[in-house]
Design a protein around this motif. Structure first.
Motif: not given
Length: 358
Positions: A144-156
């Motif tokens: 969950v943290k892996w994919h959510s962090t990748l998403r957050a980085m993409k959004e940033d």
């Protein structure tokens, strides 16, 4: 009912029953210390929309669904919930016993110098530029943290993310569902045998990154005996080392930094870096090879490796007549190489202060 259908009305995903809120999907994971199947009733009481299990739990509730592998299901659900972020990024996964942290920092520095906004996930932190998402978490987080962090980085604004991928993470499918652009192997020596029990099991866990995941290039240390074996198992392999596709011809190091001379596709290149230690020959070579495969020029790669700051990795402080080196070395192989380098650089006495957990 497939996973996409399960997610249609869900508000979140977790494998921790304490985090369950109404509308969440709870996935029961059998861990090394606790079994999530013992907390299914709590998750239902907290309002779980669905509960996924892989064995019978002696409870009758239409929200309980049995699947073959809850670890895999959790990772697939997380990837879908966060919109498969790895498919919108160029994700680089680096595994191995030693050198992962330095290698990820070298790669991040090279790509950033090339104008590619690059995130980093590893032992020290999960970071994009100056933004820190988490300090000193797991080397590789839960799905969950892996994919959510990748998403957050993409959004940033991230275009690429370079990550340390641990053997535990590969064995526990924490990064399952990730599409990698490149994967890399540094070396293998004794570590984590409390978990894997044998070196063979440890190696096979590492090898999963190269045999079970989608990627375009595999970069492997050809001088490591386990790396040699891995070249027969991976696809699209490029090697680095004294006998690699990127061949290390010469390397020298002192307290001022390191100098590296390599040959690649018939041409020789000279590089220099602030990083110190004989082991940096391989960390730098991995970064150089990755840069060439990315299509970057030698000049851009040189700018990227000129100044690389890696906290706790042969971190040097100059005193009045003495030098202090701070390093995270904690395996027999890493500590041996560290002391060999320090002894070669020291002019007088070498004093070692070494601590161990447990």
């Amino acid at each position: 009912m497939n996973l996409k259908e399960l997610l249609s009305e869900s508000k979140g995903i977790t494998s921790n029953s304490k985090e369950v809120k109404p509308g969440y999907i709870f996935v029961a994971i059998k861990g090394t210390q606790a079994d999530g199947h013992h907390f299914v009733e709590e998750a239902l009481q907290r309002g779980a929309l669905w509960v996924l299990v892989e064995r019978d739990v002696d409870l009758s509730d239409p929200r309980i669904l049995k699947v073959k592998d809850t670890r895999r299901a959790l990772a697939e659900l997380a990837g879908l919930f966060y919109g498969k972020p790895s498919e919108e990024l160029r994700v680089i996964g680096i595994t191995g016993t030693n050198g992962k942290t330095t290698s990820t920092h070298v790669v991040e520095s090279i790509l950033s110098r090339a104008g590619i906004k690059t995130g980093l996930m590893g032992t020290i932190y999960y970071r994009l530029g100056e933004r820190i998402y988490e300090y000193e978490g797991r080397t590789t987080p839960d799905p969950v943290k892996w994919h959510s962090t990748l998403r957050a980085m993409k959004e940033d604004g991230a275009q690429a993310v370079v990550c340390e991928v641990s053997s535990h993470a590969l064995d526990q499918k924490r990064v399952w569902g990730t599409r990698f652009y490149m994967v890399a192997f540094t070396n293998l020596s004794q570590d984590h045998l409390d978990y894997h029990h044998t070196m063979e099991n440890y190696f096979l866990a590492k090898a999963r990154l190269f045999t079970e995941y989608e990627y375009e290039h595999a970069l492997i240390n050809a001088d490591d005996p386990w790396g040699k074996r891995l070249t027969t198992m991976a696809k699209n392999v490029k090697t680095y080392g004294r006998d690699g596709d990127l061949k290390i011809l010469d390397f020298s190091t002192d307290f001022e930094g390191s100098r590296l001379r390599v040959e690649c596709e018939g041409r020789q290149y000279h590089f220099s870096s602030n990083l110190r230690g004989s082991f940096q020959a391989y960390n730098l070579s991995l970064g150089v090879l990755l840069g060439f495969l990315w299509g970057l020029s030698a000049e851009v790669i040189q700018e990227g490796i000129r100044e690389v700051y890696v906290p706790g990795r042969f971190e040097t402080y100059m005193g009045d007549g003495f030098v202090v080196v701070v390093d995270y070395a904690h395996t027999p192989d890493a500590l041996g190489k560290l002391l060999k380098t320090a002894r070669g650089l020291a002019k007088n006495r070498l004093i070692v202060v070494f601590g161990a957990g447990g």
